[in-house]
Design a protein around this motif. Structure first.
Motif, PDB file in Angstrom:
ATOM      1  N   TRP A 332       0.829  -1.207   0.000  1.00 11.13           N
ATOM      2  CA  TRP A 332       0.000   0.000   0.000  1.00 11.13           C
ATOM      3  C   TRP A 332       0.862   1.256   0.000  1.00 11.13           C
ATOM      4  CZ3 TRP A 332      -4.312  -0.842  -1.936  1.00 11.13           C
ATOM      5  CH2 TRP A 332      -5.033  -2.006  -1.653  1.00 11.13           C
ATOM      6  N   SER A 333       2.001   1.212   0.683  1.00  7.89           N
ATOM      7  CA  SER A 333       2.940   2.327   0.617  1.00  7.89           C
ATOM      8  C   SER A 333       3.362   2.578  -0.832  1.00  7.89           C
ATOM      9  CB  SER A 333       4.171   2.022   1.481  1.00  7.89           C
ATOM     10  OG  SER A 333       5.226   2.909   1.213  1.00  7.89           O
ATOM     11  N   PHE A 334       3.699   1.512  -1.542  1.00  6.06           N
ATOM     12  CA  PHE A 334       4.103   1.599  -2.953  1.00  6.06           C
ATOM     13  C   PHE A 334       2.956   2.091  -3.830  1.00  6.06           C
ATOM     14  CE2 PHE A 334       4.000  -0.704  -7.030  1.00  6.06           C
ATOM     15  CZ  PHE A 334       5.162  -0.231  -7.634  1.00  6.06           C
ATOM     16  N   MET A 335       1.798   1.476  -3.690  1.00 11.30           N
ATOM     17  CA  MET A 335       0.628   1.766  -4.529  1.00 11.30           C
ATOM     18  C   MET A 335       0.073   3.174  -4.272  1.00 11.30           C
ATOM     19  SD  MET A 335      -2.006   0.289  -6.443  1.00 11.30           S
ATOM     20  CE  MET A 335      -3.769  -0.073  -6.408  1.00 11.30           C
ATOM     21  N   ASN A 336      -0.205   3.480  -3.016  1.00 14.19           N
ATOM     22  CA  ASN A 336      -0.874   4.739  -2.716  1.00 14.19           C
ATOM     23  C   ASN A 336       0.024   5.948  -2.923  1.00 14.19           C
ATOM     24  OD1 ASN A 336      -3.257   3.436  -2.136  1.00 14.19           O
ATOM     25  ND2 ASN A 336      -2.871   3.322   0.061  1.00 14.19           N
ATOM     26  N   SER A 337       1.324   5.793  -2.674  1.00 18.23           N
ATOM     27  CA  SER A 337       2.225   6.912  -2.931  1.00 18.23           C
ATOM     28  C   SER A 337       2.303   7.202  -4.426  1.00 18.23           C
ATOM     29  CB  SER A 337       3.610   6.636  -2.353  1.00 18.23           C
ATOM     30  OG  SER A 337       4.229   5.531  -2.981  1.00 18.23           O
ATOM     31  N   ALA A 338       2.246   6.162  -5.255  1.00 26.60           N
ATOM     32  CA  ALA A 338       2.248   6.373  -6.704  1.00 26.60           C
ATOM     33  C   ALA A 338       0.976   7.091  -7.150  1.00 26.60           C
ATOM     34  CB  ALA A 338       2.383   5.033  -7.423  1.00 26.60           C
ATOM     35  N   ILE A 339      -0.160   6.723  -6.563  1.00 20.58           N
ATOM     36  CA  ILE A 339      -1.426   7.385  -6.889  1.00 20.58           C
ATOM     37  C   ILE A 339      -1.382   8.849  -6.472  1.00 20.58           C
ATOM     38  CG2 ILE A 339      -3.891   7.482  -6.331  1.00 20.58           C
ATOM     39  CD1 ILE A 339      -3.773   4.401  -6.014  1.00 20.58           C
ATOM     40  N   LYS A 340      -0.903   9.096  -5.252  1.00 21.62           N
ATOM     41  CA  LYS A 340      -0.868  10.459  -4.738  1.00 21.62           C
ATOM     42  C   LYS A 340       0.083  11.354  -5.544  1.00 21.62           C
ATOM     43  CE  LYS A 340      -3.620  10.176  -1.058  1.00 21.62           C
ATOM     44  NZ  LYS A 340      -4.809  11.030  -0.846  1.00 21.62           N
ATOM     45  N   MET A 341       1.121  10.767  -6.112  1.00 20.37           N
ATOM     46  CA  MET A 341       2.018  11.554  -6.956  1.00 20.37           C
ATOM     47  C   MET A 341       1.290  12.050  -8.207  1.00 20.37           C
ATOM     48  SD  MET A 341       4.938  11.911  -5.433  1.00 20.37           S
ATOM     49  CE  MET A 341       6.033  12.453  -6.764  1.00 20.37           C
TER      50      MET A 341
END
Length: 625
Positions: A332-341
């Motif tokens: 989720w750290s990987f996935m959500n940080s990519a979305i937020k970027m």
């Protein structure tokens, strides 16, 4: 319908006072008041516009009908917006298994032996790069029809949320719409081993899958004949089932229609990926994004990230993640940080039920919101049913005070019983006090499920599963909603007077919550204080206060099944001080129904308000200048 004698009342006393606050509270309120509360309207997309009232158990799409993307007209969306909604969650959009022949469009048929219901579970996704063909007027243009719905939703002031189901996919996952260079889940798997870090699935090598033994008289499609309904499904070697069953022949009670996705966690629990550094829960999404840039990432992580970004590019504003706690928090750290970027204001909501993991999924996993089910929802449900104590509610808010903004509140969703069903409380009116408490006790978003605002009781026998929950597996109509839809006029023209009144209550309440500054400010419990100091105040009554610089609220709820109450509700001395209340009398007038007023009396460090609780009434009282 079983008659249940539960009478409840909520009084919301809204006091607008020009006063000062302590510096700590002032700093917090100034930071929170830049935003308003969010309200999510979850709608089961294929049911919303269906005006067919046949409701035959296991009925086909021709017999029972189905709603379409195009049924969400500007009129429909504007009415949803006017209800007090900020975000609309279109449930069941990604293409999942359905029992209908779409082969002329190049879509393979799905096997009833591994599909729940005739219309299929929205959580057995077959193609993440396209949408459910049932929802399109023109199947060939189904993706374009959904893109048009995204645009209409935005035009009507609504943010769009769709589902991502990271833990599992349909047993027959096959995308017809993969972007160039994208491969299906499992396409490159080494199926000769149980586990490999870059396999997308777990396998039972050299062993074919077997359809489970159906129990309790269950027969796929209710016994209707289908060429593929032969108690066989070709999967060799067998994959682990979605809920983690490692048997090649899962149980009927397993999630047998799905297969579990491998995130780089070996069968013995070893994580074959980098851990987040100590203290990284305090870093923002940009730091999390940077952390993963030079790391080796399991294949399934990349696939789901790409899926999320695909939908973000199409204008989707956020996601509801199914069973998120079955997936490692590092993903989720990987996935959500990519979305937020890509979209810093994306709305990321997760289904998580383990309170011990809440902070990890919020702080390390960068989730915006989690379901507050096992604490607030379950507790309020017990109080509504007459066997729970309001004494149990304030400790929940105390326990969650550091993350209260992230705990989404609801009384219904597609997994829960309808409030009006006999299995819950049997009368939608009984939700009024609980709804006000749920919507006003914290800064967290509020969610309602379509038809909740009309008192839908979920009593239809659709086929797969039992009544009390509106079916997510079959083609069916939703009677109370159909009366409001009124042949797609979306004006409540066929609604009963009771349904109109209930919807009016939700509309008044939800619009108040999204406009209130206090509801994004401070909270303090006054329940225990009044338990000790106020006559007639008991464990079926709940009270708390909310405030900001320019708005002060007192919320009082009576969940007693039999009695009305009249008492002088007291404010603790620290609230009098924080609110800078001067000696005198303040007139409070109801802002919800304009029919009630009371007096706040302040004298020598004591403050009280006469509250007369009538069954199922709600007030929002405001000090008049």
């Amino acid at each position: 319908m079983k008659k249940i004698h539960i009478y409840s009342l909520v009084v919301v006393l809204s006091i607008v006072i020009g006063c000062t606050t302590d510096k700590v509270s002032e700093k917090k309120m100034n930071s929170t008041n830049t935003k308003k509360k969010a309200v999510v309207y979850q709608v089961f997309t294929r049911l919303f516009g269906n005006t067919n009232t046949t409701n035959k158990p296991w009925g086909t799409i021709e017999e029972n009908g189905v709603g379409k993307f195009n049924d969400f007209t500007d009129k429909a969306l504007s009415e949803i917006k006017d209800l007090g909604v900020t975000h609309i969650w279109y449930t069941g959009v990604p293409h999942h298994d359905v029992i209908r022949d779409y082969t002329k469009y190049g879509i393979s048929n799905d096997d009833p032996d591994v599909v729940k219901g005739r219309a299929g579970s929205p959580y057995a996704v077959k193609d993440y790069y396209n949408v459910n063909p049932d929802l399109a007027v023109n199947v060939e243009n189904r993706l374009q029809e959904f893109e048009a719905l995204i645009n209409r939703s935005h035009k009507n002031g609504l943010k769009v949320i769709i589902d991502i189901v990271p833990n599992h996919v349909a047993r027959n996952y096959q995308s017809l719409s993969n972007p160039e260079g994208t491969k299906d889940f499992g396409a490159d798997d080494n199926t000769s081993v149980e586990y490999d870090v870059d396999n997308n699935f777990y396998y039972v090598p050299n062993t074919p899958f077997e359809v489970p033994d159906f129990l309790n008289g269950y027969v796929p499609l209710g016994g209707d004949k289908n060429p593929l309904s032969d108690h066989k499904f070709d999967e060799n070697p067998a994959k682990w089932t979605g809920n983690g069953s490692r048997s090649p022949k899962p149980s009927f009670y397993d999630w047998y229609e799905t297969v579990k996705v491998n995130y780089g966690v070996s069968p013995d629990g070893k994580k074959d990926f980098d851990a987040l550094p100590a203290g990284f829960e305090h870093e923002d999404y940009k730091k999390h994004f940077e952390f993963w840039q030079d790391k080796k990432i399991p294949s399934s992580w990349v696939k789901f990230r790409d899926i999320a970004l695909y939908w973000i590019e199409k204008g989707v504003d956020g996601f509801r993640y199914d069973m998120a706690e079955m997936v490692p928090v590092e993903f989720w750290s990987f996935m959500n940080s990519a979305i937020k970027m890509k979209k810093p204001n994306a709305f990321l909501l997760a289904e998580v039920y383990n309170p011990k993991m809440y902070r990890d999924y919020i702080q390390k996993g960068k989730m915006d919101y989690l379901y507050d089910k096992v604490q607030l929802y379950d507790t309020i449900k017990h109080v509504m049913q007459g066997h729970g104590l309001t004494d149990h509610i304030p400790p929940i808010q105390e326990d969650l005070k550091d993350i209260e903004h992230h705990m989404l509140h609801f009384l219904e969703n597609h997994d829960e019983q309808r409030i009006a069903s006999p299995e819950f409380v049997g009368n939608a009116e009984k939700a009024k006090p609980a709804m006000v408490v749920s919507a006003t006790i914290s800064t967290a978003p509020t969610m309602i499920y379509f038809g909740q605002e009309l008192g839908e009781d979920g009593s239809e026998n659709a086929g797969f599963g039992t009544p009390s929950r509106t079916s997510i597996f079959d083609y069916i109509g939703v009677p109370s909603l159909q009366r409001w839809v009124n042949d797609k006029k979306f004006d409540g023209g066929q609604s009963t007077s009771e349904e109109k009144s209930l919807r009016d209550f939700y509309k008044r309440l939800l619009n108040f919550t999204i406009s209130s500054n206090a509801l994004m400010g401070e909270y303090q419990d006054i329940h225990q204080f009044n338990r000790e100091n106020t006559e007639w105040y008991n464990d079926k009554v709940l009270s708390f206060v909310r405030w900001s610089d320019d708005e002060k609220l007192i919320v009082v709820s009576n969940f007693n099944a039999e009695n009305r109450y009249g008492f002088d509700l007291s404010l603790p001395s620290d609230i009098i001080e924080k609110w800078n209340l001067k000696d005198g009398e303040y007139t409070l007038t109801d802002q919800l129904y304009k029919e009630y007023s009371s007096i706040l009396k302040v004298e020598k460090g004591q403050a009280s308000i006469r509250v007369d609780l009538k069954p199922l009434a709600s007030f929002i009282l405001k000090i008049q200048d």
